[in-house]
Design an enzyme around this catalytic site. Structure first.
Site, PDB file in Angstrom:
ATOM      1  N   LYS A  52       0.841  -1.196   0.000  1.00  0.00           N
ATOM      2  CA  LYS A  52       0.000   0.000   0.000  1.00  0.00           C
ATOM      3  C   LYS A  52       0.880   1.252   0.000  1.00  0.00           C
ATOM      4  O   LYS A  52       0.604   2.213  -0.703  1.00  0.00           O
ATOM      5  CB  LYS A  52      -0.944  -0.017   1.219  1.00  0.00           C
ATOM      6  CG  LYS A  52      -2.049  -1.056   1.066  1.00  0.00           C
ATOM      7  CD  LYS A  52      -2.827  -1.336   2.338  1.00  0.00           C
ATOM      8  CE  LYS A  52      -3.774  -2.520   2.105  1.00  0.00           C
ATOM      9  NZ  LYS A  52      -4.502  -2.969   3.279  1.00  0.00           N
ATOM     10  N   GLN A  96      -4.946  -1.913   9.392  1.00  0.00           N
ATOM     11  CA  GLN A  96      -4.808  -3.243   8.772  1.00  0.00           C
ATOM     12  C   GLN A  96      -5.398  -4.318   9.686  1.00  0.00           C
ATOM     13  O   GLN A  96      -5.109  -4.366  10.879  1.00  0.00           O
ATOM     14  CB  GLN A  96      -3.320  -3.514   8.488  1.00  0.00           C
ATOM     15  CG  GLN A  96      -3.047  -4.774   7.707  1.00  0.00           C
ATOM     16  CD  GLN A  96      -3.581  -4.737   6.273  1.00  0.00           C
ATOM     17  OE1 GLN A  96      -3.698  -3.692   5.655  1.00  0.00           O
ATOM     18  NE2 GLN A  96      -3.922  -5.898   5.744  1.00  0.00           N
ATOM     19  N   ASP A 119     -11.551   2.382   3.622  1.00  0.00           N
ATOM     20  CA  ASP A 119     -11.775   0.934   3.531  1.00  0.00           C
ATOM     21  C   ASP A 119     -13.268   0.619   3.360  1.00  0.00           C
ATOM     22  O   ASP A 119     -13.636  -0.497   2.993  1.00  0.00           O
ATOM     23  CB  ASP A 119     -11.306   0.259   4.832  1.00  0.00           C
ATOM     24  CG  ASP A 119     -10.042  -0.550   4.654  1.00  0.00           C
ATOM     25  OD1 ASP A 119      -9.761  -0.984   3.521  1.00  0.00           O
ATOM     26  OD2 ASP A 119      -9.351  -0.763   5.667  1.00  0.00           O
TER      27      ASP A 119
HETATM   28  N1  GUN Z   1      -6.963  -7.197   5.795  1.00  0.00           N
HETATM   29  C1  GUN Z   1      -7.219  -7.918   4.684  1.00  0.00           C
HETATM   30  N2  GUN Z   1      -7.802  -7.147   3.751  1.00  0.00           N
HETATM   31  C2  GUN Z   1      -7.909  -5.924   4.279  1.00  0.00           C
HETATM   32  C3  GUN Z   1      -8.430  -4.690   3.784  1.00  0.00           C
HETATM   33  O1  GUN Z   1      -8.929  -4.567   2.659  1.00  0.00           O
HETATM   34  N3  GUN Z   1      -8.346  -3.638   4.633  1.00  0.00           N
HETATM   35  C4  GUN Z   1      -7.824  -3.749   5.871  1.00  0.00           C
HETATM   36  N4  GUN Z   1      -7.815  -2.670   6.632  1.00  0.00           N
HETATM   37  N5  GUN Z   1      -7.338  -4.877   6.360  1.00  0.00           N
HETATM   38  C5  GUN Z   1      -7.381  -5.937   5.558  1.00  0.00           C
END
Ligand code: GUN
Length: 284
Positions: A52, A96, A119
């Site tokens: 990211k 995350q 998100d």
């Molecule tokens: N863990 C796995 N996929 C995601 C996601 O799309 N966003 C976040 N914040 N955590 C994740």
């Protein structure tokens, strides 16, 4: 011969478009900012967070990476989110997942201001998604819909079967397909005859997290197959679908890696840019 949907190429094109938009925003001192919080050091999460960060750098989005120890208390994390909610340089806040067990995930998600919830996990945004109102939509489902659009697949009237009912993928993608006028079935671990449900589907979205669980022979001839799974097996990434046999039946299919994965991050960047644009509009 099935179309192999090239998520990597589509995501790259999207990133290039976003980079142009970010460059324009930068001229008015409006560089979008994304804060990414990682608690603990789960290797998969570390790698996602690093991707990211790299993706932000590529398009010129300001990325603030915050790594906290696994023992961080819930109130400490809430205090950090509160600070980021009030920081005008930050347009998106991503925590995350999964979080360490002693932290209540719902408390954390609900603490993120819905306007910075890039998100799309906050109940405010999920509720608006369910009712068809404009909102931040979760990145993986958004990426899936974008892949379908780019491949020229119209969902209206189609039988879409979603396998998996997570809050991150299964439930929201089902709502989004419904909004596109699909007839949607959601399957999960208690579904009685999964193979039969798959066999009726024009479009299958597999998001279960079990390597190669969906067998090629289950799919209808000409099905569109979207494989969200990212499973590590003997050091190799495989999806939730048995690709080698499924590709023989599909009219279009996403590979793993290089299908849905790159789209998720591209959509996160798009949501962050969108967030900045909304805050500019709100100021005017
Ligand atoms: N863990 C796995 N996929 C995601 C996601 O799309 N966003 C976040 N914040 N955590 C994740």
């Amino acid at each position: 011969m099935a179309i192999i949907i090239d998520g990597k190429a589509i995501a790259e094109r999207l990133r290039n478009d976003l980079a142009k938009e970010v460059a324009e925003l930068a001229q008015s001192n409006n560089i979008p900012g994304l804060a990414v919080i990682l608690v603990g050091d789960d290797p998969a999460s570390r790698s996602y967070v690093a991707s990211k960060d790299r993706a932000c750098q590529k398009v010129g989005i300001h990325s603030r990476q915050i790594h906290l120890p696994a023992a961080t208390r819930e109130d400490e994390l809430l205090a950090l989110i509160d600070e980021l909610n009030r920081d005008s340089a930050i347009d998106g806040i991503l925590v995350q997942l999964p979080l360490p067990k002693h932290i209540e995930t719902a408390h954390i998600i609900e603490a993120i201001h819905p306007d910075k919830d890039v998100d799309g996990f906050h109940p405010y945004n999920l509720g608006r998604l369910a009712s068809g109102a404009p909102c931040f939509q979760p990145c993986t489902p958004l990426g899936i819909l974008r892949l379908l659009d780019e491949t020229g697949i119209d969902l209206a009237g189609k039988n879409v079967t979603v396998v998996g009912r997570s809050n991150i993928v299964g439930k929201p993608v089902a709502l989004m397909c419904l909004a596109r006028h699909a007839t949607v079935t959601i399957c999960h671990s208690r579904t009685r005859d999964l193979a039969q449900q798959i066999g009726r589907a024009d479009v299958v979205i597999a998001a279960v997290g079990r390597p190669q669980m969906l067998k090629g022979a289950w799919f209808k001839e000409g099905a569109v197959i979207i494989d969200v799974g990212i499973n590590r097996v003997e050091g190799k990434l495989v999806g939730d679908v048995e690709f080698e046999s499924a590709v023989q039946r599909a009219s279009a299919i996403t590979p793993v890696p290089g299908g849905v994965g790159p789209m998720t991050i591209a959509m996160l960047l798009a949501n962050t840019v969108e967030s900045r644009k909304r805050s500019i509009a709100a100021r005017q």
